[in-house]
Design a protein around this motif. Structure first.
Motif, PDB file in Angstrom:
ATOM      1  N   SER A   8       0.851  -1.182   0.000  1.00  6.49           N
ATOM      2  CA  SER A   8       0.000   0.000   0.000  1.00  6.49           C
ATOM      3  C   SER A   8       0.889   1.234   0.000  1.00  6.49           C
ATOM      4  N   GLY A   9       0.281   2.364  -0.345  1.00  6.31           N
ATOM      5  CA  GLY A   9       1.055   3.595  -0.422  1.00  6.31           C
ATOM      6  C   GLY A   9       1.351   3.954  -1.873  1.00  6.31           C
ATOM      7  N   ARG A  10       2.541   4.499  -2.126  1.00  3.17           N
ATOM      8  CA  ARG A  10       2.912   4.964  -3.453  1.00  3.17           C
ATOM      9  C   ARG A  10       3.438   3.799  -4.302  1.00  3.17           C
ATOM     10  N   VAL A  11       2.490   2.992  -4.739  1.00  2.00           N
ATOM     11  CA  VAL A  11       2.831   1.813  -5.526  1.00  2.00           C
ATOM     12  C   VAL A  11       2.577   2.126  -6.996  1.00  2.00           C
ATOM     13  N   PHE A  12       3.626   2.354  -7.757  1.00  5.44           N
ATOM     14  CA  PHE A  12       3.481   2.640  -9.173  1.00  5.44           C
ATOM     15  C   PHE A  12       4.809   2.370  -9.864  1.00  5.44           C
ATOM     16  N   GLY A  13       4.768   2.379 -11.185  1.00  3.85           N
ATOM     17  CA  GLY A  13       5.983   2.188 -11.960  1.00  3.85           C
ATOM     18  C   GLY A  13       6.288   0.726 -12.222  1.00  3.85           C
ATOM     19  N   ASN A  14       7.490   0.478 -12.696  1.00  2.00           N
ATOM     20  CA  ASN A  14       7.918  -0.880 -13.048  1.00  2.00           C
ATOM     21  C   ASN A  14       8.562  -1.546 -11.845  1.00  2.00           C
ATOM     22  N   PHE A  15       7.782  -1.738 -10.814  1.00  2.00           N
ATOM     23  CA  PHE A  15       8.326  -2.276  -9.578  1.00  2.00           C
ATOM     24  C   PHE A  15       8.254  -3.788  -9.542  1.00  2.00           C
ATOM     25  N   GLY A  16       8.835  -4.352  -8.540  1.00  3.15           N
ATOM     26  CA  GLY A  16       8.749  -5.782  -8.316  1.00  3.15           C
ATOM     27  C   GLY A  16       8.462  -6.052  -6.850  1.00  3.15           C
ATOM     28  N   MET A  17       7.796  -7.144  -6.606  1.00  4.61           N
ATOM     29  CA  MET A  17       7.576  -7.600  -5.238  1.00  4.61           C
ATOM     30  C   MET A  17       8.064  -9.024  -5.134  1.00  4.61           C
ATOM     31  N   GLY A  18       8.408  -9.420  -3.930  1.00  8.57           N
ATOM     32  CA  GLY A  18       8.901 -10.766  -3.776  1.00  8.57           C
ATOM     33  C   GLY A  18       9.255 -11.085  -2.349  1.00  8.57           C
ATOM     34  N   TRP A  19      10.098 -12.113  -2.200  1.00  8.83           N
ATOM     35  CA  TRP A  19      10.433 -12.615  -0.876  1.00  8.83           C
ATOM     36  C   TRP A  19      11.926 -12.912  -0.768  1.00  8.83           C
ATOM     37  N   PHE A  20      12.445 -12.578   0.373  1.00  5.38           N
ATOM     38  CA  PHE A  20      13.767 -13.001   0.800  1.00  5.38           C
ATOM     39  C   PHE A  20      13.583 -13.832   2.065  1.00  5.38           C
ATOM     40  N   ARG A  21      14.622 -14.536   2.434  1.00  5.48           N
ATOM     41  CA  ARG A  21      14.579 -15.262   3.698  1.00  5.48           C
ATOM     42  C   ARG A  21      15.932 -15.201   4.386  1.00  5.48           C
ATOM     43  N   GLN A  22      15.874 -15.359   5.688  1.00  3.27           N
ATOM     44  CA  GLN A  22      17.103 -15.313   6.469  1.00  3.27           C
ATOM     45  C   GLN A  22      17.015 -16.329   7.587  1.00  3.27           C
TER      46      GLN A  22
END
Length: 123
Positions: free
Chosen positions: A24-38
């Motif tokens: 949520s928020g300023r979500v625009f453009g050629n972005f990506g979402m995903g996951w990291f783990r530690q």
């Protein structure tokens, strides 16, 4: 951008879990979402990502063919379906937002992080 993650928990080896993360928020453009783990004592590592505009997906070799990332465009939500879980998948999983759409899959370039959610796989 704010990231709200859900899912995770305890599962036996061979089982499945599903993680979700909503942006949520300023979500625009050629972005990506995903996951990291530690995992304890380890660096944060890339697991899976999706480039929002094209739907192109990226996976770490260790999870390819077992994990599937998908998106819900209308809700700016990404899901990670984790099948055939192994004890070595045990880690805290972090939702990640990259304004550059995963040109590089490195923790240091991530723009926003969600709170981690713990995944524990017992043998």
């Amino acid at each position: 951008v704010q990231l709200q993650a859900s899912g995770g928990g305890l599962m036996q080896a061979g089982g499945s879990l599903r993680l979700s993360c909503q942006a949520s928020g300023r979500v625009f453009g050629n972005f990506g979402m995903g996951w990291f783990r530690q995992a304890p004592g380890n660096e944060r590592e890339f697991v899976a990502g999706i480039r929002w505009s094209s739907g192109t997906t990226f996976y770490a070799a260790s999870v390819k063919d077992r994990f599937t990332i998908s998106r819900d465009n209308a809700k700016y939500t990404v899901h990670l379906q984790m099948n055939s879980l192994k004890p070595e998948d045990t880690a805290r999983y972090y939702c990640a937002f990259d304004s550059a759409g995963w040109g590089r899959r490195e923790a240091r370039i991530v723009d926003f992080w969600g709170r981690g959610t713990l995944v524990t796989v017992s043998s």
